[in-house]
Design a protein around this motif. Structure first.
Motif, short mmCIF file in Angstrom:
data_model
loop_
_atom_site.label_atom_id
_atom_site.label_comp_id
_atom_site.label_asym_id
_atom_site.label_seq_id
_atom_site.Cartn_x
_atom_site.Cartn_y
_atom_site.Cartn_z
N UNK A 614 -1.66 7.87 -6.23
CA UNK A 614 -0.36 7.38 -6.67
C UNK A 614 -0.45 7.01 -8.15
N UNK A 615 -0.53 8.01 -9.03
CA UNK A 615 -0.77 7.71 -10.44
C UNK A 615 0.38 6.95 -11.11
N UNK A 616 1.54 6.92 -10.48
CA UNK A 616 2.72 6.27 -11.04
C UNK A 616 2.99 4.91 -10.38
N UNK A 617 2.05 4.41 -9.58
CA UNK A 617 2.33 3.24 -8.73
C UNK A 617 2.78 2.02 -9.53
N UNK A 618 2.29 1.86 -10.75
CA UNK A 618 2.68 0.69 -11.54
C UNK A 618 4.05 0.87 -12.20
N UNK A 619 4.59 2.08 -12.15
CA UNK A 619 5.90 2.34 -12.74
C UNK A 619 7.03 2.10 -11.75
N UNK A 620 6.74 2.16 -10.45
CA UNK A 620 7.77 2.00 -9.42
C UNK A 620 7.96 0.53 -9.11
N UNK A 621 9.20 0.16 -8.79
CA UNK A 621 9.46 -1.23 -8.41
C UNK A 621 8.86 -1.54 -7.05
N UNK A 622 8.89 -0.57 -6.13
CA UNK A 622 8.33 -0.77 -4.80
C UNK A 622 7.71 0.53 -4.32
N UNK A 623 6.63 0.40 -3.56
CA UNK A 623 5.98 1.55 -2.94
C UNK A 623 5.80 1.22 -1.47
N UNK A 624 6.37 2.06 -0.61
CA UNK A 624 6.32 1.86 0.83
C UNK A 624 5.65 3.05 1.48
N UNK A 625 4.59 2.80 2.23
CA UNK A 625 3.84 3.85 2.90
C UNK A 625 4.32 3.96 4.33
N UNK A 626 4.77 5.17 4.74
CA UNK A 626 5.32 5.35 6.09
C UNK A 626 4.46 6.23 6.98
N UNK A 627 3.29 6.70 6.49
CA UNK A 627 2.43 7.58 7.29
C UNK A 627 3.23 8.80 7.76
N UNK A 628 2.84 9.41 8.90
CA UNK A 628 3.69 10.36 9.61
C UNK A 628 4.40 9.53 10.68
N UNK A 629 5.69 9.24 10.48
CA UNK A 629 6.32 8.15 11.24
C UNK A 629 6.93 8.54 12.58
N UNK A 630 6.72 9.77 13.08
CA UNK A 630 7.27 10.12 14.38
C UNK A 630 8.74 10.45 14.34
N UNK A 631 9.28 10.70 15.53
CA UNK A 631 10.63 11.27 15.61
C UNK A 631 11.73 10.33 15.12
N UNK A 632 11.50 9.03 15.15
CA UNK A 632 12.54 8.07 14.72
C UNK A 632 12.33 7.63 13.27
N UNK A 633 11.71 8.50 12.48
CA UNK A 633 11.32 8.18 11.11
C UNK A 633 12.45 7.54 10.30
N UNK A 634 13.58 8.22 10.23
CA UNK A 634 14.67 7.76 9.38
C UNK A 634 15.31 6.47 9.86
N UNK A 635 15.40 6.30 11.17
CA UNK A 635 15.97 5.07 11.72
C UNK A 635 15.08 3.88 11.38
N UNK A 636 13.77 4.07 11.55
CA UNK A 636 12.83 2.99 11.22
C UNK A 636 12.84 2.70 9.73
#
Length: 813
Positions: A614-636
């Protein structure tokens, strides 16, 4: 919950098993040890034994059919489950999967995968839990107990040191005895002790000169002898290579069938005096015990008489996902989202990557993408979307816009059967052919139907698999020839190999065209699995990357918050190959940098199953890691971004750059891969080498704050008091590390020795109690060949991650 120690019911089952075994002759016994097909063992009506069916996991139960027209619940990836740091939640996942197995007529789930994250380059990294053996064992034990509470056998795999994919069928992993015991065997041992699994799968690889399907020492002497494992040992698919070596090495079942090293070959070995029949009997006894436990042997009461109450699969998938999301960074309260407009950016926001590639693949009946989830959660008119940058400059299995069916013909061209094809992937085993179709009669399979493009431009079509193919698009035949397999000898090339581009066709958005891919079914005699496997692949028109990024910048500049979803692809993370780098594919890094400049409130959602840089990690306000989140990815994701729920995850593995990663070698030299790092993998190696990762093991932020108030250690019992000092209810994962006071270069600086989750309202205090296991104070003495308790002074370190330790206490043992 199934029993974890022998009970009187075990004795009754053993009597039934002995009776059934005594009624079998040699040929029948050896036939029972060989798969009758890809997924099942033969029925033996003469002893009341029904066919025992196995299926891949670990995020769902695929069943005997490898097809999207037989859907399954798709839970988040194992890395996500481990990121919850919650064995009770893993137990609930297991209960659901047992429910799915019963629905699909499956008796044994080939999961969980409890190999370790030795190197971030491991291609199957997403399918294992953690770099830490203690955390892996705790999550794995919870999962196994959950599965078996539903009367379904769990199969811990891949025993052992199956930590990379390069030359996976032949590699000889050279592992020191101490590392083997303290690191790689440790999670298997913990699961045997705490969950009493009914199955184990021995791996493809060799360990210290002996292939695992023939490893008498590790299977018979360690697993069964020292640990008391009484379950069934099944080979990884096609892993068994020697009749005598396998049965003498403790292998009970050689899969898949009908071509295996057991059956007739094993009966012949007994008659030739190469194998004692008593050795065969022990293997059969193990198989019959498994059959009795899962309820397919008459006269034996199953281990579970009444399964647990039904579980809402989509709801649990959504809960696990949001509990697994790791908030790596959150500057100036960027999350939860504030009221206002949101620019959603990224190809993976529309076409979500919810699971990894390979045998872990299942086919959910629905997938909620981030775009779907946020559209439903945010006020109408507040959300915009653009692609920004495509992470997949390659072909993928045909899916979006395709309506296909598979038509089967004999050598004369007559139709003998047909089946729906929800995607462009055909994966049929010999017992899963369309109704009316037999392997002997099948000559050609044609995927045929229509494709309605989502975009105008030059579309690319391709083929995955080997053999003779004819590809036709919009009435024109673009390829008619033989596609040769890769030269790496992987028998699963058609499942895991890369598609080959064969046609480029100019098409208009919204205008359907006819498509057809015909494949001549002609399996070589030496192929170990009778299967029909190939795929129609597709890639949408490729727009100029700079143009796409410029559009994203304009959208971000016009919005109050920009949410960028970046992702890996199936050609990056999958069974069958290792990674060569940790970079996000395509121009995604450039996209994030550009959007972050345009909008200081940029939230980056990282959709990957294993570490990426994540070479830009200090430039982003927030970084959220979701892994491979399964079928309900977007709802979660919507739950977490809007603040309806807190991101509950903590890193189960260190995240950092490849240049700094301490262990990176996954390719063998001269057939051997030396684990020269010994016990120093993961955070142990980062600390030993004095390197600072991007984000340390155990790291994860929430939406509230915690004050650690006190720690008290009495012997090996640790009591920690903490207070929610934030403004909303939250959950904290209290981590306990054990550090020897006296310097010792042979031992890690500190190691995870326990953890506990706690929930509290704002201002509320809570206490957790963590019992330190004896093993935390032990090392494996290679000279003595035994565990040694190391007496002395230790510091107990309590905190939020291995790098954020808040309290200490001393203990002398």
């Amino acid at each position: 919950m199934p029993e974890t120690r022998p009970t009187p019911a075990d004795g009754d089952r053993e009597a039934a098993v002995a009776s059934a075994l005594g009624a079998l002759d040699l040929d029948t016994k050896t036939r029972l040890l060989a798969g009758q097909d890809v997924w099942s063992l033969p029925a033996l009506p003469e002893i009341g034994l029904r066919s025992l069916v196995m299926s891949d996991g670990p995020i769902g139960v695929r069943g005997a059919r490898w097809s999207a027209d037989d859907p399954s619940i798709a839970l988040p990836s194992p890395t996500a489950l481990a990121a919850t740091w919650d064995p009770a939640l893993a137990h609930r996942a297991g209960v659901l999967l047992a429910q799915e197995a019963r629905r699909k007529g499956v008796h044994v789930l080939l999961a969980p995968t409890v190999n370790l994250h030795r190197s971030p380059l491991g291609g199957r990294h997403f399918e294992a839990y953690s770099e830490d053996p203690y955390l892996t064992g705790a999550i794995g034990a919870g999962y196994v107990r959950g599965v078996q509470s539903g009367g379904i056998g769990a199969t811990m795999k891949h025993f052992v040191a199956n930590d990379a994919e390069t030359d996976r069928f032949t590699v000889d992993n050279r592992v020191g005895e101490r590392a083997l015991r303290e690191i790689y065997l440790a999670p298997f041992e913990a699961i045997v002790e705490h969950a009493r699994p009914w199955g184990v799968m021995t791996a493809y690889n060799t360990v210290n000169g002996t292939t695992m399907t023939e490893h008498h020492h590790l299977v018979n002497e360690v697993l069964r002898g020292e640990w008391g494992f009484d379950g069934c040992n099944v080979s990884d698919w096609t892993a068994a290579r020697s009749t005598v070596g396998a049965v003498e090495g403790g292998l009970d079942i050689a899969m898949p069938g009908p071509r295996t090293v057991y059956g007739e070959a094993l009966a012949r070995a007994v008659r030739d005096g190469l194998v004692q029949e008593s050795t065969v009997d022990e293997a059969v006894r193990n198989v019959l015990r498994l059959a009795a436990r899962v309820g397919v042997l008459e006269g034996a009461a199953p281990a579970v008489a009444e399964p647990p109450a039904l579980v809402d699969g989509p709801a649990l998938a959504r809960e696990i996902a949001r509990r697994s999301f790791v908030l790596l960074r959150n500057e100036s309260g960027a999350l939860p989202l504030r009221p206002g407009t949101v620019a959603l950016i990224g190809a993976a926001a529309r076409d979500a990557r919810v699971l990894g590639g390979g045998s872990a693949t299942v086919f959910p009946s629905r997938v909620v993408s981030p775009l779907d989830g946020l559209t439903a959660a945010l006020p109408e008119g507040s959300l915009s979307y653009c692609v920004g940058a495509d992470p997949a400059p390659e072909l993928a299995v045909a899916q979006y816009g395709f309506e296909l069916r598979a038509v089967c013909r004999d050598a004369g061209g007559d139709v003998v059967g047909a089946r729906s094809a929800p995607s462009g992937q055909i994966q049929w085993t010999g017992t899963d052919l369309p109704e009316g179709v037999t392997g002997a009669a099948l000559h050609t399979v044609e995927l045929t139907g229509t494709f309605t493009p989502r975009a105008t431009g030059l579309h690319t079509f391709g083929i995955k698999g080997a053999g003779a193919f004819t590809l036709t698009v919009a009435g024109t035949t673009h390829y008619d020839g033989v596609q040769l397999p890769a030269d790496d000898g992987d028998p699963f090339e058609a499942f895991f190999g890369a598609p080959v581009a064969r046609a480029r066709v100019e098409l208009a958005a919204g205008e359907p065209v006819e498509v057809s891919l015909a494949h001549v079914h002609d399996l070589p005699a030496e192929v170990p699995i009778e299967v029909v496997a190939f795929a129609l692949a597709h890639q949408e028109p490729q727009r100029d990357a700079d143009e796409l990024i410029a559009e994203a910048v304009e959208a971000a500049r016009a919005a109050d918050t920009a949410v960028v979803v970046v992702a890996t692809t199936e050609r990056v993370e999958s069974e069958g190959f290792d990674r060569t780098d940790l970079r996000l594919p395509g121009r995604q890094d450039d996209l994030v940098r550009a959007v972050a400049v345009a909008n200081p409130r940029t939230v980056v959602v990282v959709n990957s199953g294993s570490p990426v840089e994540l070479p830009w990690r200090d430039d982003a306000a927030a970084v959220l890691l979701t892994w491979f989140p399964g079928q309900e990815a977007g709802a979660a994701l919507a739950d977490v971004l809007t603040g309806a729920c807190e991101p509950g995850g903590r890193l189960p593995t260190t995240w950092g750059s490849l240049a700094d990663a301490p262990v990176t070698r996954v390719a063998p030299a001269d057939g051997r891969l030396h684990y020269d790092e010994g016990v120093f993998i993961g955070y142990r190696a980062w600390e030993r080498q004095g390197r600072t990762p991007s984000y340390p093991f155990g790291h994860g932020l929430g939406y509230t704050d915690w004050t650690y108030e006190s720690v008290e250690a009495r012997g090996t019992t640790v009591r920690i008091r903490l207070r929610n000092s934030g403004t909303r209810t939250g959950r904290e994962v209290v981590q306990v590390y054990l550090a020897p006071t006296a310097p010792d270069d042979t031992r890690p600086v500190r190691r995870l020795a326990g953890f506990a989750g706690v929930e509290a309202a704002p201002g509320e205090s809570a206490e957790v109690v963590v019992e330190l296991p004896r093993r935390a104070f032990e090392i494996w003495d290679e000279t003595a060949g035994a565990w040694t308790f190391v007496k002395g002074s230790y510091e107990i370190q309590v905190g939020r991650s291995i790098a954020d330790r808040r309290l200490t206490a001393a203990v002398n043992v």
